[in-house]
Write a protein that holds these residues in place. Structure first.
Motif, PDB file in Angstrom:
ATOM      1  N   MET A  52       3.525   9.731 -10.029  1.00 18.27           N
ATOM      2  CA  MET A  52       2.777   9.897 -11.277  1.00 18.27           C
ATOM      3  C   MET A  52       2.040  11.242 -11.291  1.00 18.27           C
ATOM      4  O   MET A  52       2.022  11.939 -12.295  1.00 18.27           O
ATOM      5  CB  MET A  52       1.791   8.746 -11.470  1.00 18.27           C
ATOM      6  N   GLN A  53       1.452  11.581 -10.164  1.00 20.71           N
ATOM      7  CA  GLN A  53       0.741  12.858 -10.070  1.00 20.71           C
ATOM      8  C   GLN A  53       1.711  14.019 -10.250  1.00 20.71           C
ATOM      9  O   GLN A  53       1.430  14.972 -10.979  1.00 20.71           O
ATOM     10  CB  GLN A  53       0.034  12.950  -8.723  1.00 20.71           C
ATOM     11  N   HIS A  54       2.860  13.951  -9.608  1.00 20.88           N
ATOM     12  CA  HIS A  54       3.859  15.007  -9.696  1.00 20.88           C
ATOM     13  C   HIS A  54       4.351  15.175 -11.128  1.00 20.88           C
ATOM     14  O   HIS A  54       4.567  16.304 -11.598  1.00 20.88           O
ATOM     15  CB  HIS A  54       5.030  14.698  -8.770  1.00 20.88           C
TER      16      HIS A  54
ATOM     17  N   THR B 251       0.834  -1.205   0.000  1.00 19.62           N
ATOM     18  CA  THR B 251       0.000   0.000   0.000  1.00 19.62           C
ATOM     19  C   THR B 251       0.866   1.252   0.000  1.00 19.62           C
ATOM     20  O   THR B 251       0.594   2.205  -0.727  1.00 19.62           O
ATOM     21  CB  THR B 251      -0.939  -0.003   1.220  1.00 19.62           C
ATOM     22  N   LEU B 252       1.926   1.253   0.799  1.00 18.34           N
ATOM     23  CA  LEU B 252       2.837   2.404   0.837  1.00 18.34           C
ATOM     24  C   LEU B 252       3.543   2.609  -0.501  1.00 18.34           C
ATOM     25  O   LEU B 252       3.677   3.736  -0.981  1.00 18.34           O
ATOM     26  CB  LEU B 252       3.869   2.233   1.942  1.00 18.34           C
TER      27      LEU B 252
ATOM     28  N   GLU C  78     -10.426   4.743  -5.682  1.00 18.86           N
ATOM     29  CA  GLU C  78     -10.047   5.077  -4.300  1.00 18.86           C
ATOM     30  C   GLU C  78      -8.847   6.024  -4.277  1.00 18.86           C
ATOM     31  O   GLU C  78      -8.784   6.949  -3.460  1.00 18.86           O
ATOM     32  CB  GLU C  78      -9.742   3.814  -3.511  1.00 18.86           C
ATOM     33  N   ARG C  79      -7.895   5.828  -5.186  1.00 19.37           N
ATOM     34  CA  ARG C  79      -6.748   6.732  -5.260  1.00 19.37           C
ATOM     35  C   ARG C  79      -7.198   8.125  -5.667  1.00 19.37           C
ATOM     36  O   ARG C  79      -6.733   9.120  -5.127  1.00 19.37           O
ATOM     37  CB  ARG C  79      -5.691   6.188  -6.228  1.00 19.37           C
TER      38      ARG C  79
ATOM     39  N   LEU D 266       4.046   5.610  -5.654  1.00 19.23           N
ATOM     40  CA  LEU D 266       3.976   5.643  -7.111  1.00 19.23           C
ATOM     41  C   LEU D 266       2.884   6.594  -7.590  1.00 19.23           C
ATOM     42  O   LEU D 266       3.071   7.319  -8.573  1.00 19.23           O
ATOM     43  CB  LEU D 266       3.735   4.236  -7.662  1.00 19.23           C
ATOM     44  N   ASP D 267       1.754   6.597  -6.904  1.00 18.72           N
ATOM     45  CA  ASP D 267       0.676   7.524  -7.255  1.00 18.72           C
ATOM     46  C   ASP D 267       1.147   8.971  -7.151  1.00 18.72           C
ATOM     47  O   ASP D 267       0.860   9.799  -8.022  1.00 18.72           O
ATOM     48  CB  ASP D 267      -0.544   7.323  -6.351  1.00 18.72           C
TER      49      ASP D 267
END
Length: 80
Positions: A23-25, A13-14, A74-75, A19-20
């Motif tokens: 990717m967002q950055h 989960t961490l 959920e993300r 990674l999320d």
């Protein structure tokens, strides 16, 4: 034995969360879906309609499994 699974699940989960954020950055859209395409999903999430948001996500990305769509939604919900 079960504690090993829980610990592994927490670590996974961490890693997914990190990674999320990366990717967002970097501005990398998930599954090639742009924010404009996901406006309906975001609106449903704002209205606490998670199940409908998952359904809308799967309509946009039909190759996505139910589990993967749920996790993706959920993300997105954490970002809203």
């Amino acid at each position: 034995m079960f504690s090993d699974y829980r610990q592994l699940d927490r670590k996974l989960t961490l890693v997914n969360r990190k990674l999320d954020l990366i990717m967002q950055h970097l501005g990398i859209p998930e599954l090639g879906l742009s924010d404009a395409q996901l406006t309906e999903v975001d609106e449903l999430l704002r209205n606490n309609q998670t199940i409908k948001a998952i359904k809308a996500y799967r309509e946009l990305a039909p190759e996505t499994s139910l589990i993967d769509a749920k996790q993706a939604v959920e993300r997105r919900a954490r970002r809203i």
